[in-house]
Write a protein that holds these residues in place. Structure first.
Motif, PDB file in Angstrom:
ATOM      1  N   GLY A  21      -7.045   7.920   4.146  1.00  0.00           N
ATOM      2  CA  GLY A  21      -8.447   8.333   4.095  1.00  0.00           C
ATOM      3  C   GLY A  21      -8.773   9.371   5.160  1.00  0.00           C
ATOM      4  O   GLY A  21      -9.496  10.339   4.901  1.00  0.00           O
ATOM      5  N   TRP A  28      -7.262  12.626   4.036  1.00  0.00           N
ATOM      6  CA  TRP A  28      -8.078  13.198   2.958  1.00  0.00           C
ATOM      7  C   TRP A  28      -9.286  13.920   3.544  1.00  0.00           C
ATOM      8  O   TRP A  28      -9.631  15.024   3.139  1.00  0.00           O
ATOM      9  CB  TRP A  28      -8.524  12.079   2.022  1.00  0.00           C
ATOM     10  CG  TRP A  28      -9.478  12.498   0.962  1.00  0.00           C
ATOM     11  CD1 TRP A  28     -10.837  12.446   1.018  1.00  0.00           C
ATOM     12  CD2 TRP A  28      -9.167  13.042  -0.312  1.00  0.00           C
ATOM     13  NE1 TRP A  28     -11.374  12.909  -0.140  1.00  0.00           N
ATOM     14  CE2 TRP A  28     -10.365  13.284  -0.979  1.00  0.00           C
ATOM     15  CE3 TRP A  28      -7.970  13.336  -0.953  1.00  0.00           C
ATOM     16  CZ2 TRP A  28     -10.426  13.817  -2.260  1.00  0.00           C
ATOM     17  CZ3 TRP A  28      -8.029  13.858  -2.230  1.00  0.00           C
ATOM     18  CH2 TRP A  28      -9.242  14.092  -2.867  1.00  0.00           C
ATOM     19  N   GLU A  43      -4.538  12.624  -3.408  1.00  0.00           N
ATOM     20  CA  GLU A  43      -5.499  11.868  -4.203  1.00  0.00           C
ATOM     21  C   GLU A  43      -4.819  10.719  -4.958  1.00  0.00           C
ATOM     22  O   GLU A  43      -5.318   9.598  -4.999  1.00  0.00           O
ATOM     23  CB  GLU A  43      -6.213  12.796  -5.179  1.00  0.00           C
ATOM     24  CG  GLU A  43      -7.323  12.125  -5.948  1.00  0.00           C
ATOM     25  CD  GLU A  43      -8.092  13.102  -6.810  1.00  0.00           C
ATOM     26  OE1 GLU A  43      -9.056  12.659  -7.446  1.00  0.00           O
ATOM     27  OE2 GLU A  43      -7.730  14.293  -6.852  1.00  0.00           O
ATOM     28  N   ILE A  64      -3.932   7.937  -2.524  1.00  0.00           N
ATOM     29  CA  ILE A  64      -5.102   7.136  -2.173  1.00  0.00           C
ATOM     30  C   ILE A  64      -5.454   6.188  -3.316  1.00  0.00           C
ATOM     31  O   ILE A  64      -5.787   5.024  -3.078  1.00  0.00           O
ATOM     32  CB  ILE A  64      -6.294   8.034  -1.793  1.00  0.00           C
ATOM     33  CG1 ILE A  64      -6.015   8.712  -0.453  1.00  0.00           C
ATOM     34  CG2 ILE A  64      -7.589   7.235  -1.732  1.00  0.00           C
ATOM     35  CD1 ILE A  64      -7.043   9.734  -0.039  1.00  0.00           C
ATOM     36  N   ARG A 120      -7.401   3.870   0.704  1.00  0.00           N
ATOM     37  CA  ARG A 120      -7.781   4.762   1.803  1.00  0.00           C
ATOM     38  C   ARG A 120      -7.286   4.283   3.158  1.00  0.00           C
ATOM     39  O   ARG A 120      -7.079   5.071   4.064  1.00  0.00           O
ATOM     40  CB  ARG A 120      -9.311   4.905   1.875  1.00  0.00           C
ATOM     41  CG  ARG A 120      -9.913   5.634   0.726  1.00  0.00           C
ATOM     42  CD  ARG A 120     -11.425   5.720   0.854  1.00  0.00           C
ATOM     43  NE  ARG A 120     -11.857   6.265   2.131  1.00  0.00           N
ATOM     44  CZ  ARG A 120     -12.007   7.562   2.386  1.00  0.00           C
ATOM     45  NH1 ARG A 120     -11.773   8.437   1.438  1.00  0.00           N
ATOM     46  NH2 ARG A 120     -12.399   7.977   3.570  1.00  0.00           N
ATOM     47  N   ASP A 121      -7.103   2.979   3.319  1.00  0.00           N
ATOM     48  CA  ASP A 121      -6.716   2.425   4.615  1.00  0.00           C
ATOM     49  C   ASP A 121      -5.212   2.311   4.811  1.00  0.00           C
ATOM     50  O   ASP A 121      -4.757   1.735   5.803  1.00  0.00           O
ATOM     51  CB  ASP A 121      -7.363   1.048   4.811  1.00  0.00           C
ATOM     52  CG  ASP A 121      -8.876   1.137   4.882  1.00  0.00           C
ATOM     53  OD1 ASP A 121      -9.377   2.185   5.353  1.00  0.00           O
ATOM     54  OD2 ASP A 121      -9.561   0.186   4.476  1.00  0.00           O
TER      55      ASP A 121
END
Length: 107
Positions: free
Chosen positions: A19, A22, A55, A58, A63-64
């Motif tokens: 994340g 991103w 993307e 993720i 995200r983590d």
């Protein structure tokens, strides 16, 4: 680096997760690190290299997911090796650092 990755810093803040990467508009690619030597034998090197889509990572990992663990979860599709290098590029950080350095040619 096999199984390990460099975790970049952004002005005192570590970029530790997918994340975070991103958010900083990261680009990444993987390369197979298998080859040259296995014990005392010389073996054929695998030259596989592929751009990875952040993307998709993720969507599949979340995200983590820690950047430091990504290389341990990948495998070369050509030779099957788990010896993978992941290389990150952070263009937004490069732009910030070059702007902070000032105009070129002035000393």
């Amino acid at each position: 680096m096999t199984g390990e990755e460099f975790v970049p810093h952004s002005y005192g803040m570590q970029i530790e997760t997918l994340g975070d990467a991103w958010y900083h508009d990261a680009r990444l690619w993987m390369a197979c690190a298998y080859g040259k030597r296995e014990g005392l034998k010389t073996i054929r090197e695998c030259w596989y290299r592929k751009d990875l889509d952040l993307e998709t990572l993720i969507c599949t990992r979340g995200r983590d997911f820690p950047l430091a663990m990504l290389a341990t979860r990948l495998r070369c599709p050509r030779c099957g090796s788990r010896q993978i290098r992941v290389v990150w590029n952070f263009p937004t950080l490069d732009k910030r650092n070059s702007a902070a350095a000032g105009p070129k040619g002035r000393g």
